[in-house]
Motif scaffolding. Structure first.
Motif, short mmCIF file in Angstrom:
data_model
loop_
_atom_site.label_atom_id
_atom_site.label_comp_id
_atom_site.label_asym_id
_atom_site.label_seq_id
_atom_site.Cartn_x
_atom_site.Cartn_y
_atom_site.Cartn_z
N CYS A 35 25.41 38.16 -0.73
CA CYS A 35 24.21 38.45 -1.21
C CYS A 35 23.18 38.37 -0.25
N PRO A 36 21.82 39.03 -0.49
CA PRO A 36 20.89 38.92 0.47
C PRO A 36 20.48 37.44 0.77
N VAL A 37 20.32 36.60 -0.34
CA VAL A 37 19.99 35.23 0.01
C VAL A 37 21.00 34.17 -0.62
N LEU A 71 12.51 23.12 -6.85
CA LEU A 71 11.97 23.69 -8.27
C LEU A 71 13.10 24.54 -8.67
N ILE A 72 12.93 24.77 -9.80
CA ILE A 72 13.86 25.76 -10.42
C ILE A 72 13.61 27.32 -10.03
N ARG A 73 14.35 27.98 -9.06
CA ARG A 73 14.06 29.14 -8.47
C ARG A 73 15.26 29.96 -8.86
N MET A 74 15.09 31.30 -8.68
CA MET A 74 16.23 32.34 -8.44
C MET A 74 16.71 32.68 -7.34
N ARG A 75 17.86 33.31 -7.24
CA ARG A 75 18.48 33.43 -5.96
C ARG A 75 18.69 34.84 -5.73
N ASN A 76 19.52 35.47 -6.24
CA ASN A 76 19.78 36.89 -6.19
C ASN A 76 20.12 37.42 -7.64
#
Length: 280
Positions: free
Chosen positions: A109-111, A164-169
């Motif tokens: 994935c991109p990240v 922190l709670i963060r999205m990925r892809n």
């Protein structure tokens, strides 16, 4: 008035991995100039609730900004609209939304995130499955509160930052329709391809700028349209989805600004839905 249009070029890795030969991008630049000329001669769309196709760029932003953030557990605890919807059908049964950890269909994935910044091994988080809200995104603390397991969504920009709670892809899962079939199914509507800016809040209400799009007349692509906006309540808009394209397209990645800037991957298939669009 000046008319502009831009495109991001890049991808996973270092600059030399993506931009070693600038001439590789000349055809894309020629295409961009062509679209810019179409936009300069464009028409104003008809305002109101319209049948539209949101291409991957816009579908990805909708998935991230208007749905994804409402399902981050810290925002759920802060009063997000998604907090009372767990286990309920919240969007069209055609919709499955996943926050991919690092791999999609065997490709990176991109990240990619393999271990998050709390040391949790990363797994895909299935947020919505067949229209039903199945999971929030967690760090260790929120997972304990909700009596579940974290999937590796705790991320920090720098070593000195709090994870922190963060999205990925984050992306919708592709469907079974071709883009041509989706366009052919619309007698009067719009094919929206590029966003310019936008915002969303914890109610899933959003407004996005549209930098590029085309009218659809009698199942065929028509004239380009001038810059406009789309708006609505994301959960309501996604209830109107009746076709999803079979192709997945990732963006080069962007930066999400939730307290800390951090890279995220976005993308998806094209989706056909109804949304409010601005006019003259």
């Amino acid at each position: 008035n000046p008319v502009n249009l831009y495109e991001f070029f890049g991808g996973l890795g270092q600059m030399e991995d993506n931009l070693l030969s600038p001439s590789d991008y000349f055809p894309k630049l020629d295409e961009l100039v062509g679209r810019l000329k179409q936009k300069a001669d464009g028409i104003f769309p008809n305002a109101g609730l319209q049948n539209v196709i949101l291409d991957a760029d816009l579908a990805g932003i909708l998935a991230h900004e208007a749905i994804g953030h409402t399902t981050e557990a810290d925002l759920v605890l802060g009063g997000s609209v998604a907090g009372d919807l767990m286990g309920q059908e919240v969007v069209s049964p055609l919709i499955t939304l996943i926050d991919y950890a690092n791999t999609y269909a065997g490709k990176t994935c991109p990240v990619p995130v393999y271990v998050d910044d709390e040391g949790t091994p990363s797994k895909d988080t299935v947020i919505i499955k067949d229209g039903v809200l199945k999971s929030f995104m967690h760090n260790k603390e929120s997972a304990q509160h909700f009596e579940t397991q974290p999937d590796g969504n705790a991320r920090a920009y720098a070593f000195s930052d709090e994870p922190l709670i963060r999205m990925r892809n984050t992306a919708f899962v592709p469907g079974t329709s071709s883009l041509d079939e989706m366009i052919s199914s619309i007698d009067d509507g719009y094919y929206l391809t590029k966003s310019s800016n936008g915002q969303a809040d914890s109610t899933s209400e959003f407004m996005f700028g549209i930098a590029m799009g085309y009218e659809i007349k009698n199942g065929k692509i028509g004239r380009a349209i001038k810059e406009t906006t789309i708006s609505g309540i994301a959960f309501d808009v996604l209830k109107t989805v009746d076709m999803i394209s079979e192709e997945m397209s990732w963006s080069a990645g962007g930066m999400c600004g939730k307290k800390q800037w951090i890279p995220v991957g976005m993308g998806g298939p094209a989706i056909k839905c109804k949304v409010n669009i601005g006019g003259r």
